[in-house]
Enzyme design. Structure first.
Site, PDB file in Angstrom:
ATOM      1  N   GLU A  37       7.988   0.516   2.227  1.00  0.00           N
ATOM      2  CA  GLU A  37       7.055  -0.654   1.947  1.00  0.00           C
ATOM      3  C   GLU A  37       6.975  -1.106   0.612  1.00  0.00           C
ATOM      4  O   GLU A  37       6.823  -2.531   0.350  1.00  0.00           O
ATOM      5  CB  GLU A  37       5.638  -0.136   2.585  1.00  0.00           C
ATOM      6  CG  GLU A  37       5.962  -0.096   4.115  1.00  0.00           C
ATOM      7  CD  GLU A  37       4.801   0.956   4.702  1.00  0.00           C
ATOM      8  OE1 GLU A  37       3.912   1.332   3.917  1.00  0.00           O
ATOM      9  OE2 GLU A  37       4.995   1.219   5.786  1.00  0.00           O
ATOM     10  N   GLU A  68      12.911   8.696   5.770  1.00  0.00           N
ATOM     11  CA  GLU A  68      12.054   7.637   6.529  1.00  0.00           C
ATOM     12  C   GLU A  68      12.913   6.677   7.107  1.00  0.00           C
ATOM     13  O   GLU A  68      13.119   5.395   6.087  1.00  0.00           O
ATOM     14  CB  GLU A  68      10.749   7.334   5.816  1.00  0.00           C
ATOM     15  CG  GLU A  68       9.990   8.549   5.244  1.00  0.00           C
ATOM     16  CD  GLU A  68       8.330   7.922   5.068  1.00  0.00           C
ATOM     17  OE1 GLU A  68       7.553   8.454   5.860  1.00  0.00           O
ATOM     18  OE2 GLU A  68       8.359   6.772   4.442  1.00  0.00           O
ATOM     19  N   GLY A 121       5.992   3.038  11.970  1.00  0.00           N
ATOM     20  CA  GLY A 121       4.820   2.392  12.302  1.00  0.00           C
ATOM     21  C   GLY A 121       5.194   1.946  13.696  1.00  0.00           C
ATOM     22  O   GLY A 121       4.707   0.874  14.118  1.00  0.00           O
ATOM     23  N   HIS A 181       8.817   4.154  -1.376  1.00  0.00           N
ATOM     24  CA  HIS A 181       8.412   4.012  -0.053  1.00  0.00           C
ATOM     25  C   HIS A 181       9.381   2.558   0.180  1.00  0.00           C
ATOM     26  O   HIS A 181       8.991   1.772  -0.390  1.00  0.00           O
ATOM     27  CB  HIS A 181       6.926   4.184  -0.050  1.00  0.00           C
ATOM     28  CG  HIS A 181       6.824   4.107   1.559  1.00  0.00           C
ATOM     29  ND1 HIS A 181       6.928   3.106   2.486  1.00  0.00           N
ATOM     30  CD2 HIS A 181       6.581   5.221   2.337  1.00  0.00           C
ATOM     31  CE1 HIS A 181       6.579   3.706   3.738  1.00  0.00           C
ATOM     32  NE2 HIS A 181       6.345   4.869   3.783  1.00  0.00           N
ATOM     33  N   SER A 190       6.745   7.633  12.432  1.00  0.00           N
ATOM     34  CA  SER A 190       6.237   7.957  13.944  1.00  0.00           C
ATOM     35  C   SER A 190       5.878   9.255  14.331  1.00  0.00           C
ATOM     36  O   SER A 190       6.191   9.582  15.426  1.00  0.00           O
ATOM     37  CB  SER A 190       6.807   7.075  14.892  1.00  0.00           C
ATOM     38  OG  SER A 190       6.967   5.626  14.639  1.00  0.00           O
ATOM     39  N   ASN A 220       0.262  10.036   4.306  1.00  0.00           N
ATOM     40  CA  ASN A 220       0.252   8.755   3.484  1.00  0.00           C
ATOM     41  C   ASN A 220      -0.661   7.862   4.422  1.00  0.00           C
ATOM     42  O   ASN A 220      -0.308   7.081   5.133  1.00  0.00           O
ATOM     43  CB  ASN A 220       1.627   8.226   3.268  1.00  0.00           C
ATOM     44  CG  ASN A 220       1.989   7.028   2.809  1.00  0.00           C
ATOM     45  OD1 ASN A 220       0.923   6.554   2.132  1.00  0.00           O
ATOM     46  ND2 ASN A 220       2.798   6.138   2.818  1.00  0.00           N
ATOM     47  N   TRP A 221      -1.793   7.404   3.724  1.00  0.00           N
ATOM     48  CA  TRP A 221      -2.827   6.773   4.176  1.00  0.00           C
ATOM     49  C   TRP A 221      -2.540   5.212   3.808  1.00  0.00           C
ATOM     50  O   TRP A 221      -3.111   4.236   4.580  1.00  0.00           O
ATOM     51  CB  TRP A 221      -4.174   6.990   3.467  1.00  0.00           C
ATOM     52  CG  TRP A 221      -4.734   8.312   4.092  1.00  0.00           C
ATOM     53  CD1 TRP A 221      -4.239   9.282   4.740  1.00  0.00           C
ATOM     54  CD2 TRP A 221      -6.319   8.578   4.087  1.00  0.00           C
ATOM     55  NE1 TRP A 221      -5.107  10.259   5.398  1.00  0.00           N
ATOM     56  CE2 TRP A 221      -6.444   9.652   4.683  1.00  0.00           C
ATOM     57  CE3 TRP A 221      -7.401   7.849   3.362  1.00  0.00           C
ATOM     58  CZ2 TRP A 221      -7.620  10.366   4.821  1.00  0.00           C
ATOM     59  CZ3 TRP A 221      -8.692   8.693   3.367  1.00  0.00           C
ATOM     60  CH2 TRP A 221      -8.824   9.858   3.808  1.00  0.00           C
ATOM     61  N   LYS A 222      -1.426   5.163   3.185  1.00  0.00           N
ATOM     62  CA  LYS A 222      -1.011   3.561   2.782  1.00  0.00           C
ATOM     63  C   LYS A 222      -2.531   2.821   2.375  1.00  0.00           C
ATOM     64  O   LYS A 222      -3.253   3.325   1.818  1.00  0.00           O
ATOM     65  CB  LYS A 222      -0.399   3.146   3.871  1.00  0.00           C
ATOM     66  CG  LYS A 222       0.881   3.867   4.437  1.00  0.00           C
ATOM     67  CD  LYS A 222       1.641   3.230   5.475  1.00  0.00           C
ATOM     68  CE  LYS A 222       2.617   4.188   5.913  1.00  0.00           C
ATOM     69  NZ  LYS A 222       3.734   3.534   6.773  1.00  0.00           N
ATOM     70  N   GLY A 239       2.150   8.882   8.316  1.00  0.00           N
ATOM     71  CA  GLY A 239       1.524   7.650   8.111  1.00  0.00           C
ATOM     72  C   GLY A 239       0.408   7.639   9.247  1.00  0.00           C
ATOM     73  O   GLY A 239      -0.689   8.084   8.847  1.00  0.00           O
ATOM     74  N   GLY A 240       0.559   6.689  10.059  1.00  0.00           N
ATOM     75  CA  GLY A 240      -0.647   6.473  11.032  1.00  0.00           C
ATOM     76  C   GLY A 240      -1.465   7.811  11.608  1.00  0.00           C
ATOM     77  O   GLY A 240      -2.541   7.618  11.677  1.00  0.00           O
TER      78      GLY A 240
HETATM   79  P1  13P Z   1       4.185   6.186  10.359  1.00  0.00           P
HETATM   80  O1  13P Z   1       3.943   7.589  10.594  1.00  0.00           O
HETATM   81  O2  13P Z   1       2.804   5.326  10.594  1.00  0.00           O
HETATM   82  O3  13P Z   1       5.411   5.780  11.017  1.00  0.00           O
HETATM   83  O4  13P Z   1       4.453   5.967   8.799  1.00  0.00           O
HETATM   84  C1  13P Z   1       5.500   6.703   8.240  1.00  0.00           C
HETATM   85  C2  13P Z   1       5.530   6.487   6.908  1.00  0.00           C
HETATM   86  O5  13P Z   1       5.719   5.467   6.332  1.00  0.00           O
HETATM   87  C3  13P Z   1       4.934   7.738   5.764  1.00  0.00           C
HETATM   88  O6  13P Z   1       5.000   7.426   4.618  1.00  0.00           O
END
Ligand code: 13P
Length: 244
Positions: A92, A162, A168, A90, A206, A12-14, A227-228
């Site tokens: 977010e 999640e 994050g 998600h 994470s 997920n590149w967000k 994510g990251g």
């Molecule tokens: P991180 O891997 O950056 O913690 O993000 C997880 C996430 O929200 C994937 O959708």
């Protein structure tokens, strides 16, 4: 009876990345055998992302089929591009855009009707974890979808657990903490549908090149939503290999 489930790793590149990063992934991403690897870049890059050796997912859809909804993207548009997955619910989007359990459920329904595979996200904030109400919290998130889509929705969906406090933050859930919730989710859905044994349940929060293998080795963790660490092709390759 235990089932062999295919592993999945979704990135997920967000709201990150650009065309140059996408080119790197097209050239250097390695998809292991027996693993679904899904890249979910921002919507403007989807047309560029499809047609390669990995699968592609969007990060959101409208709950409407079409019409006067400026800025939104419909399921049929994703079908048009041969995008097969969509991240829904998600945390977010729940936070930034006030997406309720019911709205998320409507979006899951739209995606399923259109033949898209939802990557349906659930997970608790820190205060819920600390109060010991995690199971009730994630159950309410799941049941909102079951109420609208029926208890077979997960046969065509992927669930991503999640925990919000792990997203994050660099503070991942321990493999045991994650496994406990994954097992709860599977057991809860198995009560009404034995096909829950076949469902892919991803862990997100994470996940990185160092901790992926241990997380993915748990009995009910079928891969990760990253994510990251999905923004660096070398790290992402290590994570995909940990699943394969
Ligand atoms: P991180 O891997 O950056 O913690 O993000 C997880 C996430 O929200 C994937 O959708």
């Amino acid at each position: 009876m235990s089932h062999v489930r295919k592993k999945m790793v979704a990135g997920n590149w967000k709201m990150n990345g650009n065309r140059a990063l996408l080119e790197q992934f097209k050239q250097h991403l390695i998809v292991p055998d027996n693993t679904d690897v899904v890249l979910c870049p921002p919507a403007v890059y989807l047309a560029n992302a499809v047609g390669s050796h990995y699968k592609v997912g969007a990060q959101n859809i409208s709950e409407h089929e079409k019409g006067a909804h400026t800025g939104d993207i419909s399921c049929s548009m994703l079908n048009d591009l041969a995008v097969h997955y969509v991240i829904l619910g998600h945390s977010e989007r729940r936070q930034d855009h006030n997406e309720s359990n019911e709205l998320v459920a409507q979006k899951v329904k739209c995606a399923l009707n259109a033949g898209l595979t939802p990557i349906f996200c659930i997970g608790e904030p820190l205060e819920v974890r600390e109060s010991g109400e995690v199971f009730a919290f994630v159950q309410a998130q799941i049941d909102a979808v079951v109420n609208i889509c029926g208890n077979e929705f997960f046969e065509k969906a992927v669930i991503a657990y999640e925990p919000i406090w792990a997203i994050g933050t660099g503070k991942t859930a321990s493999p045991e903490q994650a496994q406990e919730v994954h097992a709860f989710i599977r057991t809860h859905l198995s009560k009404t549908n034995s096909d829950a044994q076949k469902m892919q349940i991803l862990y997100g929060g994470s996940v990185n090149a160092d901790n992926a293998a241990e997380l993915f080795a748990q009995a009910d963790i079928d891969g990760g939503l990253i994510g990251g660490a999905s923004l660096k092709v070398d790290d992402f390759n290590i994570i995909c290999q940990a699943a394969g």
